[in-house]
Design a protein around this motif. Structure first.
Motif, PDB file in Angstrom:
ATOM      1  N   UNK A  13      46.178  40.860  33.450  1.00  0.00           N
ATOM      2  CA  UNK A  13      46.698  39.423  33.570  1.00  0.00           C
ATOM      3  C   UNK A  13      45.936  38.523  32.589  1.00  0.00           C
ATOM      4  N   UNK A  14      44.752  38.977  32.141  1.00  0.00           N
ATOM      5  CA  UNK A  14      43.974  38.095  30.937  1.00  0.00           C
ATOM      6  C   UNK A  14      43.353  37.080  31.726  1.00  0.00           C
ATOM      7  N   UNK A  15      42.998  35.911  31.150  1.00  0.00           N
ATOM      8  CA  UNK A  15      42.204  34.773  31.765  1.00  0.00           C
ATOM      9  C   UNK A  15      42.980  33.550  31.607  1.00  0.00           C
ATOM     10  N   UNK A  16      44.307  33.725  31.888  1.00  0.00           N
ATOM     11  CA  UNK A  16      45.152  32.705  32.142  1.00  0.00           C
ATOM     12  C   UNK A  16      44.759  31.616  33.417  1.00  0.00           C
ATOM     13  N   UNK A  17      44.097  32.274  34.314  1.00  0.00           N
ATOM     14  CA  UNK A  17      44.045  31.657  35.435  1.00  0.00           C
ATOM     15  C   UNK A  17      42.587  30.941  35.544  1.00  0.00           C
ATOM     16  N   UNK A  18      41.930  31.049  34.077  1.00  0.00           N
ATOM     17  CA  UNK A  18      40.704  30.612  34.160  1.00  0.00           C
ATOM     18  C   UNK A  18      40.463  29.020  33.327  1.00  0.00           C
ATOM     19  N   UNK A 202      38.027  35.313  38.183  1.00  0.00           N
ATOM     20  CA  UNK A 202      37.861  36.240  36.952  1.00  0.00           C
ATOM     21  C   UNK A 202      37.556  37.468  37.488  1.00  0.00           C
ATOM     22  N   UNK A 203      36.553  38.191  37.447  1.00  0.00           N
ATOM     23  CA  UNK A 203      36.097  39.508  37.656  1.00  0.00           C
ATOM     24  C   UNK A 203      36.846  40.390  38.819  1.00  0.00           C
ATOM     25  N   UNK A 204      36.731  39.708  39.834  1.00  0.00           N
ATOM     26  CA  UNK A 204      37.585  40.358  41.098  1.00  0.00           C
ATOM     27  C   UNK A 204      39.176  39.845  41.123  1.00  0.00           C
ATOM     28  N   UNK A 205      39.249  38.538  40.648  1.00  0.00           N
ATOM     29  CA  UNK A 205      40.794  38.164  40.627  1.00  0.00           C
ATOM     30  C   UNK A 205      41.747  38.802  39.796  1.00  0.00           C
ATOM     31  N   UNK A 206      41.236  39.242  38.704  1.00  0.00           N
ATOM     32  CA  UNK A 206      42.202  39.734  37.682  1.00  0.00           C
ATOM     33  C   UNK A 206      42.642  41.179  38.120  1.00  0.00           C
ATOM     34  N   UNK A 207      41.944  41.854  38.571  1.00  0.00           N
ATOM     35  CA  UNK A 207      42.083  43.246  39.003  1.00  0.00           C
ATOM     36  C   UNK A 207      43.144  43.085  40.350  1.00  0.00           C
ATOM     37  N   UNK A 208      42.833  42.142  41.227  1.00  0.00           N
ATOM     38  CA  UNK A 208      43.485  41.911  42.439  1.00  0.00           C
ATOM     39  C   UNK A 208      44.877  41.469  42.275  1.00  0.00           C
ATOM     40  N   UNK A 209      44.997  40.583  41.383  1.00  0.00           N
ATOM     41  CA  UNK A 209      46.245  40.082  40.781  1.00  0.00           C
ATOM     42  C   UNK A 209      47.254  41.188  40.359  1.00  0.00           C
ATOM     43  N   UNK A 210      46.582  41.974  39.752  1.00  0.00           N
ATOM     44  CA  UNK A 210      47.372  43.182  38.959  1.00  0.00           C
ATOM     45  C   UNK A 210      47.965  44.146  40.173  1.00  0.00           C
ATOM     46  N   UNK A 211      46.765  44.501  41.014  1.00  0.00           N
ATOM     47  CA  UNK A 211      47.332  45.414  41.917  1.00  0.00           C
ATOM     48  C   UNK A 211      48.173  44.846  42.909  1.00  0.00           C
ATOM     49  N   UNK A 229      34.960  47.638  44.473  1.00  0.00           N
ATOM     50  CA  UNK A 229      33.478  47.899  44.281  1.00  0.00           C
ATOM     51  C   UNK A 229      32.698  46.511  43.612  1.00  0.00           C
ATOM     52  N   UNK A 230      33.463  45.978  42.733  1.00  0.00           N
ATOM     53  CA  UNK A 230      33.029  44.662  42.207  1.00  0.00           C
ATOM     54  C   UNK A 230      32.867  43.635  43.352  1.00  0.00           C
ATOM     55  N   UNK A 231      33.777  43.595  44.099  1.00  0.00           N
ATOM     56  CA  UNK A 231      33.656  42.499  45.314  1.00  0.00           C
ATOM     57  C   UNK A 231      32.218  42.953  46.078  1.00  0.00           C
TER      58      UNK A 231
END
Length: 251
Positions: A13-18, A202-211, A229-231
């Motif tokens: 999802x990239x960093x568009x949310x940041x 960022x680190x948690x949110x990118x993967x969560x949004x993709x999932x 694991x990151x969380x």
């Protein structure tokens, strides 16, 4: 399935949310810009600029100023150029897709580097020396770097994939700036809310949004596991241990 595939999907999802690729709030950013005090016509360089949000705000704060963003991530550079065009800054903000340590430029009024000390082979000390060399006498440096808020626990080190000597105390970071010939004018640190929002987006949110957007993907379970694991690493490890300091320095 490879770890590289999972990392790639987590960042899909990239960093568009940041707004910022660092733990930073609007109020804190405004304070940093005021402390840097770029004058009209200033020449500003941002080493490891990402998409250049802070660089553009610094340029906007100083009529007639120009900014050079130094960044190797092509996606970030593309976003930065798009943002500069949208904000009418395309003729004042330029991006250079070269490593920070290889960028040739001196005589700037302000040099910025946030969370990019790893771009120099010698890390923080070499980054500070390079930034000092990049500004004219009387210029300023805005330097953001990590430090230990407290002695890191094994869980904190595991969550970061770090070693205890990767960072030092805040005073040690200030002393390194002084050793590079820079004088601290303002020292602030990211607060817990800034950190929590950054990790969530960022680190948690990118993967969560993709999932959430790809429930049937063959790597869904692997990405979810990596996010969890990151969380765990953050909330059960380095939260409140790793700090990020912002130093406004006089040259």
């Amino acid at each position: 399935m490879s770890a590289e595939e999972v990392r790639s999907l987590m960042s899909a999802p990239g960093n568009e949310h940041l707004t910022w690729n660092t733990p930073l709030s609007e109020e804190h950013a405004a304070q940093l810009i005021a402390a840097c005090a770029p004058a009209p016509g200033a020449r500003i360089a941002d080493f490891g600029s990402g998409w250049g949000e802070l660089l553009m705000r610094l340029v906007e704060a100083a009529p007639g100023s120009t900014g050079d963003g130094v960044e190797t991530d092509p996606d970030a550079v593309a976003r930065g150029r798009r943002l500069a065009e949208e904000r009418g800054l395309a003729d004042r903000v330029r991006f250079h897709e070269v490593p920070a340590a290889e960028y040739q430029g001196a005589g700037h009024d302000l040099a910025v580097s946030i969370g990019s000390s790893h771009a120099w082979p010698g890390g923080t000390p070499e980054a500070l020396k390079a930034l000092r060399a990049a500004v004219r006498p009387g210029g300023r440096v805005l330097f953001g770097d990590g430090f230990w808020e407290r002695e890191p626990s094994p869980a904190a080190l595991e969550g970061l994939g770090a070693e205890a000597d990767d960072f030092g105390p805040l005073l040690g970071l200030v002393r390194q700036a002084e050793a590079a010939g820079l004088r601290p004018l303002q020292v602030t640190v990211a607060d817990q809310r800034e950190w929590d929002l950054f990790e969530s987006a960022a680190n948690i949110g990118r993967g969560e949004r993709w999932a959430l957007a790809n429930p049937g993907h063959r790597l869904h379970a692997a990405v979810t596991e990596a996010v969890d694991a990151r969380r765990t690493g953050y909330y059960g490890g380095y939260r409140g241990t790793l700090g990020l300091a912002y130093l406004v320095l006089g040259a």
